[in-house]
Scaffold this active site. Structure first.
Site, PDB file in Angstrom:
ATOM      1  N   GLU A  45     -14.795   0.466 -25.350  1.00  0.00           N
ATOM      2  CA  GLU A  45     -14.064  -0.409 -24.424  1.00  0.00           C
ATOM      3  C   GLU A  45     -14.733  -0.487 -23.063  1.00  0.00           C
ATOM      4  O   GLU A  45     -14.816  -1.548 -22.452  1.00  0.00           O
ATOM      5  CB  GLU A  45     -12.610   0.063 -24.270  1.00  0.00           C
ATOM      6  CG  GLU A  45     -11.694  -0.285 -25.440  1.00  0.00           C
ATOM      7  CD  GLU A  45     -11.826   0.683 -26.604  1.00  0.00           C
ATOM      8  OE1 GLU A  45     -12.628   1.632 -26.514  1.00  0.00           O
ATOM      9  OE2 GLU A  45     -11.118   0.487 -27.615  1.00  0.00           O
ATOM     10  N   HIS A  84       0.249   2.716 -29.198  1.00  0.00           N
ATOM     11  CA  HIS A  84      -0.011   1.277 -29.434  1.00  0.00           C
ATOM     12  C   HIS A  84       1.124   0.403 -28.915  1.00  0.00           C
ATOM     13  O   HIS A  84       1.180  -0.772 -29.269  1.00  0.00           O
ATOM     14  CB  HIS A  84      -0.149   0.982 -30.934  1.00  0.00           C
ATOM     15  CG  HIS A  84      -1.422   1.446 -31.552  1.00  0.00           C
ATOM     16  ND1 HIS A  84      -1.719   2.762 -31.750  1.00  0.00           N
ATOM     17  CD2 HIS A  84      -2.486   0.752 -32.028  1.00  0.00           C
ATOM     18  CE1 HIS A  84      -2.903   2.874 -32.344  1.00  0.00           C
ATOM     19  NE2 HIS A  84      -3.392   1.675 -32.509  1.00  0.00           N
TER      20      HIS A  84
END
Lengths: 324, 326
Positions: free
Chosen positions: A60, A129
């Site tokens: 990321e 999440h």
């Protein structure tokens, strides 16, 4: 008008941007061959090829930073991060580079990057999440933060964000991708500098955004059945906030409830309450109330997850309490 | 076995460039003790051969991403000494309008992209700048400087992998000065052969004596040629040494004075001077002529900075966002 979904609306926006400007490209984890973890970019690899639709390694920080660098170098990247929990791995790049380089360079450099990510809970994906961190990002000067909640905004915010010379973060609530409805065939770019009144009313102002908009509208319908007309404001843009639309409504209704899927402490909801105190305190007939997520990492079990999040019943109850 | 000296004018220019950095940094240190410069100040003294050797191989439209120890890189990439000094004074005539300071020098025209004070934070940016050039079909090179401390950061590994996968035109230059602030290389890396880290990503890599400007230039030139030819990223480790403290707040408890003196003895400037004298290309007069030019440049920079002005506080909020005309 055509039948479409939120997911398809985002895809249509990406496709149109890629067709219109060769500098635009999409990159992120599994955006290509897999079609995107939420299937947003399905088909785009075949249509545009691997230079325009780039699968990245699970890095990321590197690929978000590369998006920032490419934007600085004249490209118009759309960077997709699977979920906002994963964006924390890129927080250095977003906060220390994207948000600061214009300022640190004395205004010489622009970072016209668009970073999209899924946010929010409701799918039993548990505590890594499911979080809603858009309020955190809204804390940071130098970036703009968007939360499209409707088909029109899913379709129209991206092109406006790509035109913006500064970094723009778009938070797409994971629970909205399957949202279906009618969208005008000529739907296109929409402004990203103002909130929208989604339902008019005169008894109470409900301020919300993103995935909570639809729960809030449902609560407003239920309240209407009890004779209480609630005005529902969709913030749309979380930074910069459109104070004027909020205050105009509060001056009309004299009551406000903030609905925010973020946690209560140090939240976007807290910021909005503070602004109402600063700008419209003497208009109020009752203390401003908040309906936020419970202060717990989002749990897996369905009943516990449900209990942790703002729900229609809770919003209705908060309004009833306001009215006394 | 030393690399052969380049032709005379160029060899003398390498000396000139290193002296520009050395004297600029000495003046900055002096001004810091006088409290004219504040914040953090990281001096490049001892490491000049790395920037001088690498910059000699670049074209004006190549890009550079530096660290917080970047005065020398900025200076040699074409950012004026005056605008760097004014920046360190905090004046609005500075290269970053006084918003960045010593650690955040920027110059869009010179394609100098900071000035990054997060260790490792500049590497992804460099990959992105190179990706932009690759997509635009430009045969430009992006050079990313970082210290060996950055090689313990995840951003190093992520960036090497991404750059290698996408074959973007980046030259990664690790300035291995043996200490990540105060932590010796042996205490921060399980594998101290840094070239092997890069090679594990299939990035062609080599180490070079970073105290020898001629060697650095030769190695960088070869690497830049490959990168510019579209062959993907390269990695160069320049083994160097910082003569001064990490910053102005560093008591240097982690290394002994004897070690510093040993490295000083083989300093990059003294070394090139010796070779130039042996070649008969430099005598005391010629050296003094170079020093005089450098003295003048530094004096002019200080005068420019002193004459600079403070940005009005009313402008505090500018350059957070682009002001879009309405």
């Amino acid at each position: 008008m055509s039948r479409t979904t939120y997911r398809e609306a985002v895809r249509a926006a990406i496709r149109e941007a890629m067709q219109g400007d060769p500098r635009v490209f999409l990159m992120g984890e599994d955006v290509g061959a897999y079609g995107g973890c939420y299937a947003v970019s399905m088909g785009l690899l075949d249509e545009f090829g691997a230079d325009r639709v780039r699968d990245t390694p699970l890095s990321e920080s590197a690929f978000v930073g590369a998006g920032i660098g490419a934007a600085m170098g004249g490209q118009r990247p759309i960077v997709e991060i699977m979920t906002c929990n994963f964006s924390l791995l890129a927080l250095d790049q977003i906060m220390n580079n994207a948000a600061t380089i214009r300022h640190m360079s004395g205004g010489q450099l622009s970072i016209p990057v668009v970073i999209r990510m899924a946010t929010g809970a409701g799918r039993q994906l548990a505590a890594q999440h499911s979080h809603s961190l858009e309020g955190w990002y809204a804390h940071i000067p130098g970036i703009k933060v968007l939360a499209p909640a409707t088909l029109e905004d899913a379709r129209g915010m991206l092109p406006t964000a790509l035109e913006d010379p500064d970094p723009v973060l778009i938070f797409e609530h994971a629970g909205l991708y399957n949202l279906a409805g009618e969208l005008a065939d000529d739907a296109g770019a929409v402004p990203i500098d103002r909130a929208a009144v989604r339902r008019a009313g005169d008894r109470v102002t409900l301020v919300t955004y993103g995935g909570s908009l639809h729960k809030t509208l449902e609560a407003a319908e239920r309240l209407a059945g009890e004779g209480v007309e609630a005005e529902v404001i969709d913030l749309r843009t979380l930074r910069p906030l459109d104070d004027a639309t909020i205050m105009a409504s509060v001056r009309k209704t004299h009551r406000a409830v903030i609905v925010d899927e973020g946690w209560r402490s140090g939240s976007l909801a807290a910021e909005i309450v503070a602004r109402i105190m600063e700008q419209a305190l003497y208009e109020l007939d009752a203390p401003v109330a908040r309906v936020c997520s419970a202060e717990v990492p989002i749990p897996y079990a369905k009943h516990l997850e449900h209990a942790a999040l703002p729900q229609v019943e809770g919003i209705v109850a908060a309004v009833r309490a306001q009215l006394g | 076995m030393s690399d052969p000296l380049p032709e005379r004018e160029h060899a003398l220019d390498l000396l000139h460039q290193m002296l520009r950095i050395r004297r600029f940094e000495e003046k900055a240190a002096e001004l810091y003790t006088q409290e004219r410069i504040r914040g953090f100040l990281h001096l490049y003294i001892g490491e000049e051969a790395v920037a001088a050797g690498v910059m000699a191989t670049l074209r004006p439209d190549d890009a550079v991403v530096g660290t917080y120890r970047e005065h020398g890189h900025a200076l040699l990439k074409g950012v004026s000494a005056a605008s760097i000094m004014a920046e360190m004074f905090g004046k609005q005539e500075g290269c970053s309008r006084g918003r960045g300071g010593s650690m955040h020098l920027f110059d869009a025209k010179a394609r100098f992209y900071g000035g990054n004070a997060i260790v490792g934070g500049g590497l992804p940016l460099a990959v992105g700048l190179a990706l932009a050039d690759q997509r635009a079909g430009l045969s430009r090179v992006t050079v990313c400087f970082f210290g060996e401390g950055a090689m313990a950061e995840g951003e190093f590994h992520e960036s090497m992998n991404l750059a290698a996968l996408w074959r973007v035109p980046v030259l990664f230059v690790c300035e291995n000065n043996r200490y990540a602030m105060g932590t010796a290389l042996e205490r921060s890396e399980s594998e101290t052969d840094l070239v092997r880290h890069a090679e594990s990503y299939r990035v062609p890599a080599r180490a070079v004596d970073g105290m020898d400007v001629v060697a650095v230039e030769a190695a960088a030139r070869e690497a830049v040629e490959h990168v510019r030819a579209g062959e993907g990223p390269r990695f160069l480790e320049a083994q160097t040494y910082r003569f001064r403290a990490h910053s102005m707040f560093d008591a240097q408890l982690y290394r002994d004075k004897h070690e510093v003196e040993q490295w000083r003895g083989r300093g990059p400037i003294v070394r090139l001077q010796t070779r130039l004298r042996e070649a008969g290309w430099l005598d005391d007069d010629a050296l003094e002529a170079i020093e005089a030019r450098v003295r003048q440049e530094v004096a002019d920079a200080v005068a420019f900075a002193e004459a600079g002005t403070w940005e009005p506080v009313e402008e505090l909020l500018r350059d957070v966002y682009t002001e879009v005309p309405r």
